[in-house]
Design an enzyme around this catalytic site. Structure first.
Site, PDB file in Angstrom:
ATOM      1  N   GLY A  45       0.873  -1.450  -0.016  1.00 63.38           N
ATOM      2  CA  GLY A  45       0.028  -0.116   0.046  1.00 63.38           C
ATOM      3  C   GLY A  45       1.027   1.092   0.274  1.00 63.38           C
ATOM      4  O   GLY A  45       1.870   1.254   0.877  1.00 63.38           O
ATOM      5  N   THR A  46       0.859   2.306  -0.970  1.00 66.36           N
ATOM      6  CA  THR A  46       1.804   2.785  -1.178  1.00 66.36           C
ATOM      7  C   THR A  46       1.674   4.285  -1.886  1.00 66.36           C
ATOM      8  O   THR A  46       0.509   4.333  -2.187  1.00 66.36           O
ATOM      9  CB  THR A  46       2.814   2.121  -2.145  1.00 66.36           C
ATOM     10  OG1 THR A  46       4.284   2.684  -2.392  1.00 66.36           O
ATOM     11  CG2 THR A  46       2.089   1.908  -3.503  1.00 66.36           C
TER      12      THR A  46
END
Lengths: 200, 248
Positions: free
Chosen positions: B48-49
């Protein structure tokens, strides 16, 4: 059943120096998401419209009662507190968040966020609604304390225009309300007068 | 938009269940989630970025944060999400760490083979097409949002985005990952065509810093890379050197 989920894109900005204060919201069609709960106190609503209207109606009543008892205009914090009590005590049933903003004699312009579960938080600026996720970066970067009225208006309008450009359920017209000690002014910016950005 | 909140990731089949850590039966009371007993032992690893790529005259600037999470636990706080696919072609990975690593490995192999056959540097569009082929064909099994960026002699610097679902499109500037939602407004307002390399680097670093500030699944350091005819220059901006913004 979620068809009445409000999709308002709301923001408040305060400039301490010249004791003024702006609240803006986006209305698509004719839904009014900016509710006046007292002469110099407004509530912006997000979430379930039915819940929000019920809460603000109750808060308006309690606030006017409180104001008559105290024989003076209510504090913005008092209005926010009333909203918070209602949201917290009924948190299982309600699905609405608010931004309470206004001006009072004691602390001048203020903004309070009352979130879904009933948290109350005071902030110099805040955003809410479905379109707000897209402009967190923008408002974090661009906000400066003690802006002038023109700067704050431009800041709000830009932020809302950017959110409207990305959020499919925000759009139409931008409503701005400027609350000062002297008056409450309502400014409307139609869609074709909004600032445009690089890919438009 | 190819962001993914790691809290939403679900293990897709019982086969993947086997990959989670095994605990003895007498700790079964810990299986129900509550704040005191975080469930990161059962969670899939996610990047998740926030990832970003910008074209400029002569090349591209790419950037990413460095956080990999399993639920609420940060499995790697110095991840490198900018993966080389070929000499002047990189991809920025977001979504499931396993899926994106596997796809990147497969495409690296395919592109290398293709480049040897051609006996010249591959096009960025070819690399992007290979990503798209894989991401679209296996779209039900995969959770991958990828930005492909690089330089080739024919068309210069290019950025192609291949979000979840397997679409591919070229864009002058592209953001992705769970943190990208927060910076759409910033990117829309600050991007101008014809920026220089230094302006692009500053723009990317600031946008990533803003996203990392707001997104719980993004954080750590900012990794940047510039890809041009001259090659690849990489840099990292550490936590205390990040641009600072918000006051609330």
């Amino acid at each position: 059943m979620d068809s009445h989920h409000s999709y308002s894109q709301v923001k408040g900005v305060s400039t301490g120096v010249s004791s003024l204060f702006i609240v803006s919201y986006v209305s698509s069609k004719t839904i009014n998401k900016l509710i006046q709960v007292h002469d110099r106190i407004f509530c912006c609503i997000a979430g379930s419209l039915a819940d929000a209207q019920a809460v603000t109606k109750m808060a308006k009543f309690q606030l006017s009662f409180h104001s008559i008892q105290m024989e003076s205009p209510p504090l913005v914090k008092a209005a926010a507190s009333i909203m918070r009590e209602l949201c917290y005590n009924n948190k299982e049933e309600l699905q609405a968040g608010f931004i309470t903003a206004g001006w009072d004699r004691k602390k001048g312009p203020q903004i309070y966020v009352v979130s879904l579960g009933g948290m109350l938080l005071s902030q110099p600026y805040t955003i809410g609604g479905s379109g707000s996720t897209y402009i967190y970066g923008y408002v974090d970067a661009k906000f400066k304390p003690d802006m002038s009225l023109e700067e704050a208006t431009q800041f709000s309008t830009n932020a809302l225009a950017l959110a409207m450009g990305r959020d499919n359920v925000s759009g139409g017209v931008v409503h701005l309300v400027v609350i000062t000690e002297a008056e409450v002014k309502h400014v409307v910016v139609p869609g074709n007068k909004l600032p445009k950005f690089h890919d438009e | 938009m190819c962001g993914l909140l790691p809290g939403v990731l679900q293990l897709r089949s019982s086969f993947k269940m086997a990959a989670a850590l095994q605990f003895p039966a007498n700790v079964s009371t810990l299986n129900t989630y509550n704040d005191l007993y975080p469930d990161w032992t059962q969670r899939e690893v996610s990047t998740g970025t926030t990832i970003m790529a910008v074209e400029f005259e002569g090349g591209v600037v790419i950037g990413a944060d460095s956080r990999t999470t399993t639920g609420a636990y940060i499995a790697n706080r110095v991840t490198d999400k900018l993966t080389p696919i070929h000499e002047r072609i990189f991809c920025c990975r977001s979504g499931s760490a396993a899926d994106t690593q596997a796809i990147a490995d497969a495409v690296t192999y395919q592109l290398g083979f293709h480049s040897i056959e051609l006996d010249e540097a591959p096009l960025v569009q070819t690399a992007a097409s290979l990503f798209r082929e894989m991401c679209y064909r296996y779209r039900e099994e995969l959770m991958a949002g990828i930005i492909v960026a690089g330089w080739d002699p024919r068309r210069g610097g290019q950025v192609y985005t291949v979000p979840v679902g397997g679409m591919m499109t070229r864009q002058p500037v592209s953001v992705g990952g769970s943190g990208s939602s927060y910076i759409y407004g910033y990117v829309d307002s600050n991007y101008r065509a014809g920026m220089s390399k230094e302006e692009c680097l500053k723009f990317t670093a600031e946008a990533l810093a803003l996203a990392m500030e707001r997104d719980g699944s993004s954080g750590g350091v900012v990794r940047l890379a510039v890809i041009s005819e001259q090659g690849v220059e990489r840099q990292a901006i550490l936590g205390n050197q990040l641009p600072k913004f918000s006051t609330v």
